[in-house]
Design an enzyme around this catalytic site. Structure first.
Site, PDB file in Angstrom:
ATOM      1  N   GLU A   1       0.791  -1.115  -0.029  1.00 14.73           N
ATOM      2  CA  GLU A   1       0.060   0.014  -0.043  1.00 14.73           C
ATOM      3  C   GLU A   1       1.051   1.203   0.052  1.00 14.73           C
ATOM      4  OE1 GLU A   1      -1.172   2.933   0.670  1.00 14.73           O
ATOM      5  OE2 GLU A   1      -2.720   2.653   2.523  1.00 14.73           O
TER       6      GLU A   1
ATOM      7  N   GLU B   1       4.709   8.443  -4.333  1.00 10.52           N
ATOM      8  CA  GLU B   1       5.310   8.066  -3.080  1.00 10.52           C
ATOM      9  C   GLU B   1       6.259   6.929  -3.436  1.00 10.52           C
ATOM     10  OE1 GLU B   1       2.762   6.746   0.124  1.00 10.52           O
ATOM     11  OE2 GLU B   1       2.223   8.962   0.652  1.00 10.52           O
TER      12      GLU B   1
HETATM   13  N1  SAH Z   1       0.735  -1.163   4.885  1.00 14.94           N
HETATM   14  C1  SAH Z   1       0.474  -0.398   6.068  1.00 14.94           C
HETATM   15  C2  SAH Z   1       0.998   1.108   5.916  1.00 14.94           C
HETATM   16  C3  SAH Z   1       0.878   1.567   4.508  1.00 14.94           C
HETATM   17  S1  SAH Z   1       1.757   3.260   4.605  1.00 14.94           S
HETATM   18  C4  SAH Z   1      -1.152  -0.193   5.660  1.00 14.94           C
HETATM   19  O1  SAH Z   1      -1.747  -0.445   4.860  1.00 14.94           O
HETATM   20  O2  SAH Z   1      -1.936   0.158   6.816  1.00 14.94           O
HETATM   21  C5  SAH Z   1       3.132   3.248   3.748  1.00 14.94           C
HETATM   22  C6  SAH Z   1       4.475   2.616   4.515  1.00 14.94           C
HETATM   23  O3  SAH Z   1       5.421   2.286   3.438  1.00 14.94           O
HETATM   24  C7  SAH Z   1       5.033   3.797   5.164  1.00 14.94           C
HETATM   25  O4  SAH Z   1       5.227   3.382   6.654  1.00 14.94           O
HETATM   26  C8  SAH Z   1       6.384   4.186   4.366  1.00 14.94           C
HETATM   27  O5  SAH Z   1       7.256   4.301   5.391  1.00 14.94           O
HETATM   28  C9  SAH Z   1       6.631   2.787   3.728  1.00 14.94           C
HETATM   29  N2  SAH Z   1       7.710   2.719   2.663  1.00 14.94           N
HETATM   30  C10 SAH Z   1       7.250   3.212   1.393  1.00 14.94           C
HETATM   31  N3  SAH Z   1       8.043   2.871   0.460  1.00 14.94           N
HETATM   32  C11 SAH Z   1       8.737   1.875   1.168  1.00 14.94           C
HETATM   33  C12 SAH Z   1       9.943   1.099   0.467  1.00 14.94           C
HETATM   34  N4  SAH Z   1      10.154   0.780  -0.765  1.00 14.94           N
HETATM   35  N5  SAH Z   1      10.553  -0.058   1.642  1.00 14.94           N
HETATM   36  C13 SAH Z   1      10.269   0.101   2.853  1.00 14.94           C
HETATM   37  N6  SAH Z   1       8.950   0.896   3.315  1.00 14.94           N
HETATM   38  C14 SAH Z   1       8.513   1.635   2.407  1.00 14.94           C
END
Ligand code: SAH
Length: 672
Positions: free
Chosen positions: A144, A153
Site C-alpha cells: 500500500e 510515493e
Molecule cells: N501497509 C500499511 C502502511 C501503509 S503506509 C497499511 O496498509 O496500513 C506506507 C508505508 O510504506 C510507510 O510506512 C512508508 O514508510 C513505507 N514505505 C514506502 N516505500 C517503502 C519501501 N520502498 N520500502 C520500505 N518501506 C516503504
C-alpha cells in the site's frame, strides 16, 4: 544528539534554525502522519483483507506455500491479515524506523511473531538467499504505497525492483491492478488557482482593469499535483466537458517499468467549453477479476451509496498549460506524461503522428513567470477573489490622498498596484512594479530613510499576508513589521488594516475528527500500540497546538456562536506584555464538540472587514461556510464532549488564550 529544524519566526518573518531534540522529526512525522487515517479507512481495510484472503487461497490451491512480501508494512496490518488468512510466512518491510519498531510490537501483541518477520529497511536494500533478509523470493506481493496521485510515493520504482529481485515470476499481487481515470472540465473556480484573472478597479475616474503580463498568461505553471477533497466541490463550480475515461492501468502482478513514458486517449467532448482542468482519481482492484474494487471516484461518478471518507487518498486537479476551447463531438487527444513520481497533462486537437510523439515526451511544466513560485494555488485563488479585492479598493479609497506616501508590507501583494491605480502618489513596497512603485529589497527592520528618499510614510498598508505563515495569527508579522518601521512613519500615519481580531468557535466535524481519534482494533487486530505512539508524539510538542486546515474541504457545524477572543491594534506598536483572555462560549446545538476553530478577521478601515475564516453559518443546522482561500486553525479537544441532547451538554466551554508577543505564538487551553 541534537538536530536543527528550520522554522519561520512569526515576529520577524525570517527562517530560523532551532535546535531540537533528535526525536523531534519522528514525533512530527508520527503526529501528523496518516497512519491513523488509513486504519480508520474501513473500505480500504476490508477490501485489502478480501484481496489478501483470495490471493492466499489461489496460491494454496496450486499446492504452493504462501510466502508474502509486504512492502511498507507500517503497523504490520496487511501482514497480519495475510498470516491470519493462512499465509505460511510474511516478510514485512518498513523503512521508517519508529514504524518498524511499532510493527514488531503490534505483530507480537497479536501473536504473529513466528509468522511475520519485520525488516527495517528500504525494500531496495532487502537481500534474498540463505543468509539474506528473506530466505527465498515471495509468491504474494502486498503493498500500500499509493498517494493521491498513485505514484507520488515511489510505488513504481519499488514495484520494478521487487519484481526483479524479491518476488517470483507469476506472483500474486494485492492490489492486482491500479487504474487512473480522467475527466476534462471547465471551472472558473479551479482555474483561478493557476492564472491571474483581470482585476477590476473602480476608481474615481472610471473603471480600470489590471491585466497580468503575457508571460504569466502563457506560463504552464508548476508541475506539482493539486490534491483536494473533490467531494466538497459542488457541481455548480465546474462544467463537465467529457465522460470519465481510463487514462492508464498498471498490473502489479507483472514486471513494472518506472521509466518516463506517456499515455494518450481520445476524448469526445459531451459539451462545448473551455478545457482548463483535468480531474483525476484512481481505483485499485484487489483481485484479477476486478470484483474487489476500492475507488477514489468522486460523488458524481460513484454509483454506490456507501461513502468512505478518507484524507490519505483524495482526488487530483491538474491544470492544462493553457485553456483550450473544445467543441461538443469534436475529438481531442489528452496526453498524460509521467516520470517515476509524477504526472502532467496536455491536450491536443489532432491525433499526432510519430513526430508529435517525440513532442509529448516534454519535460514537466516549469514556471517561467515566477508568479507560480511566489503564489501557491490558494493564494492565486485569493488574489482572484474580486469580492475581497473590492473591500481593499473601497478601503484604500478612504485612506489614500493625492499626496500620500504609502508603504506596503505583504508578500506578493497587489495592493501597491491597486493603490497606484487609485491615484496614490508614491508607493513603496517592502520585499517585492513600475516607476511609481518602488520595490524595496530590505527587511522592515533594515529600512532606512534613503530607501524612502527621505520621506515619511503616511499610509502603511498590508493585507496582511506572508508566505511563511502557517497558522492564521502568523500574519500578525505585519504588526511586528509596523513596529520595526515606526521611525519612518508620520505622527498621524494611517495603518490599513487598522486592527485585527482573533475569533473562535466550537465545532463538530463531519469527518475530520477521524484523523485524531483512536483506532483500538482494526479488522480484529489490536493496533493500540499505534494509538499510544500517536498520543505520545502529540504530547511531545503538538498537543497544546492548533493545526492549519482548509476547512472548505472538511465540513463541520458550529456548536457555539463565533466569538471574538483577542484584538490586535495595528495603530499602536506591539506591546511588551502578553495579550491574554479567558472566557466561555455557550454551546447552542447538540453534537460532538470535537474542537475549536480559530481564524483572523482584518478590520481594514472602521466599517470594512475581511474574514479569513467563517464567512457564514448557512442554515439552522449550523453548517459553516469558510473562506476558501485560507487555512483556519483547528484545535482538537483532548476529549470529545458527546451529547445527543442539549440537556446533558455542559452549557459552556471555557477557554484561556494567550498571545505571547515575544514569540508571536498563541497558546490555548479549553475546559468543558
Ligand atoms: N501497509 C500499511 C502502511 C501503509 S503506509 C497499511 O496498509 O496500513 C506506507 C508505508 O510504506 C510507510 O510506512 C512508508 O514508510 C513505507 N514505505 C514506502 N516505500 C517503502 C519501501 N520502498 N520500502 C520500505 N518501506 C516503504
Amino acid at each position: 544528539m541534537k538536530i536543527f529544524c528550520g522554522r519561520a519566526n512569526p515576529t520577524t518573518g525570517a527562517m530560523e534554525w532551532l535546535e531540537e531534540d533528535e526525536n523531534y522529526d519522528y514525533h512530527q512525522e508520527i503526529a501528523r502522519s496518516r497512519y491513523a487515517d488509513m486504519l480508520h479507512d474501513k473500505d480500504r481495510n476490508t477490501k485489502y483483507y478480501q484481496g489478501i484472503r483470495a490471493a492466499v487461497s489461489r496460491v494454496k490451491e496450486r499446492g504452493e506455500k504462501a510466502i508474502v512480501l509486504d512492502i511498507g508494512t507500517g503497523t504490520g496490518l496487511l501482514s497480519m491479515m495475510a498470516a491470519s488468512a493462512g499465509a505460511d510466512f510474511c516478510y514485512a518491510i518498513e523503512v521508517f524506523r519508529p514504524m518498524a519498531n511499532a510493527a514488531v510490537k503490534i505483530v507480537e501483541k497479536n501473536g504473529f511473531s513466528d509468522k511475520i518477520k519485520v525488516i527495517n529497511k528500504h525494500s531496495t536494500e532487502v537481500t534474498v538467499g540463505p543468509d539474506g533478509d528473506m530466505q527465498c523470493r515471495a509468491n504474494i506481493l502486498v503493498t500500500e504505497l499509493f498517494d493521491t496521485e498513485l505514484i507520488g510515493e515511489g510505488a513504481l520504482p519499488t514495484y520494478e525492483h521487487a519484481h526483479k529481485y524479491l518476488v517470483q515470476e507469476g506472483c500474486e499481487a494485492v492490489p492486482h491492478r491500479a487504474t487512473v481515470y480522467v475527466q476534462l472540465v471547465e471551472s472558473k473556480r479551479m482555474w483561478s488557482w493557476n492564472k491571474l484573472f483581470p482585476v477590476h478597479v473602480e476608481a474615481e475616474d472610471g473603471e480600470k482593469i489590471i491585466v497580468s503580463p503575457l508571460e504569466m498568461d502563457n506560463c504552464p505553471g508548476v508541475p506539482s499535483v493539486c490534491d483536494i477533497q473533490l467531494n466538497q466541490m459542488p457541481l455548480s463550480d465546474f462544467t463537465i466537458l467529457t465522460d470519465v475515461v481510463t487514462m492508464f492501468s498498471v498490473d502489479f502482478s507483472k514486471p513494472v517499468r518506472s521509466a518516463s513514458t506517456y499515455y494518450r486517449v481520445e476524448l469526445e467532448p459531451v459539451k462545448s467549453g473551455k478545457a482548463q482542468i483535468v480531474l483525476s482519481w484512481w481505483d485499485i482492484d484487489m483481485d484479477p477479476s476486478g470484483m474487489i474494487n476500492c475507488t477514489m471516484a468522486p460523488y458524481w461518478v460513484k454509483s454506490t451509496s456507501a461513502f468512505q471518507w478518507r484524507d490519505h487518498w483524495m482526488q487530483c486537479v491538474y491544470f492544462l498549460p493553457n485553456e483550450e476551447p473544445v467543441l461538443q463531438g469534436e475529438k481531442v487527444y489528452l496526453t498524460a506524461c509521467r516520470d517515476e513520481y509524477s504526472l502532467w497533462y496536455k491536450l491536443q486537437k489532432d491525433r499526432g503522428d510519430e513526430e508529435n510523439k517525440v513532442d509529448v515526451r516534454v519535460e514537466s511544466p516549469v514556471c517561467r513567470c515566477q508568479a507560480h513560485l511566489l503564489w501557491n494555488r490558494p493564494r492565486f485563488g485569493e488574489l482572484n477573489d474580486q469580492n475581497r479585492t473590492c473591500q481593499y479598493i473601497k478601503s484604500l479609497m478612504k485612506v489614500l490622498k493625492t499626496d500620500s506616501v504609502c508603504l506596503c508590507i505583504s508578500d506578493g501583494s497587489l495592493l501597491p498596484v491597486l493603490a497606484h491605480y487609485l491615484g496614490a502618489k508614491q508607493f513603496f513596497k517592502a520585499n517585492n512594479l513600475q516607476d511609481k512603485i518602488k520595490i524595496i529589497e530590505a527587511r522592515p527592520e533594515l529600512l532606512t530613510s534613503s530607501h524612502l528618499e527621505d520621506r515619511k510614510i503616511s499610509v502603511l498598508v498590508g493585507e496582511p499576508f506572508f508566505t511563511t505563515s502557517l497558522l492564521p495569527w502568523h500574519n500578525l508579522y505585519f504588526w511586528y513589521a509596523r513596529t520595526a518601521v515606526v521611525g519612518h512613519l508620520t505622527s498621524n500615519v494611517t495603518v490599513l488594516p487598522q486592527s485585527a481580531s482573533l475569533h473562535m468557535m466550537v465545532v463538530e466535524f463531519q469527518d475530520l475528527w477521524r484523523i485524531r481519534s483512536l483506532c483500538g482494533t482494526c479488522e480484529g487486530f489490536d493496533v493500540q500500540t499505534m494509538d499510544d505512539m500517536i498520543k505520545n508524539s502529540l504530547n511531545f510538542r503538538e498537543s497544546k497546538e492548533a493545526e492549519p486546515h482548509h476547512l472548505w474541504e472538511y465540513p463541520c457545524k458550529s456548536l457555539s456562536d463565533p466569538q471574538e477572543v483577542l484584538t490586535f491594534d495595528f495603530r499602536k506598536t506591539v506591546p511588551q506584555h502578553c495579550l491574554s483572555t479567558e472566557g466561555s462560549v455557550n454551546l447552542l446545538r447538540k453534537g460532538n464538540s470535537h474542537g475549536a476553530v480559530l481564524w483572523m478577521e482584518y478590520h481594514l478601515v472602521a466599517d470594512i472587514s475581511v474574514s479569513t475564516g467563517l464567512m457564514q453559518i448557512s442554515n439552522e443546522k449550523g453548517n459553516c461556510e469558510w473562506n476558501p482561500h485560507c487555512k483556519q486553525a483547528v484545535y482538537f479537544f483532548s476529549s470529545v464532549i458527546e451529547s445527543e441532547t442539549l440537556l446533558d451538554l455542559p452549557s459552556a466551554v471555557t477557554y484561556a488564550i494567550n498571545f505571547d508577543t515575544k514569540t508571536g505564538e498563541i497558546a490555548m487551553d479549553f475546559k468543558l
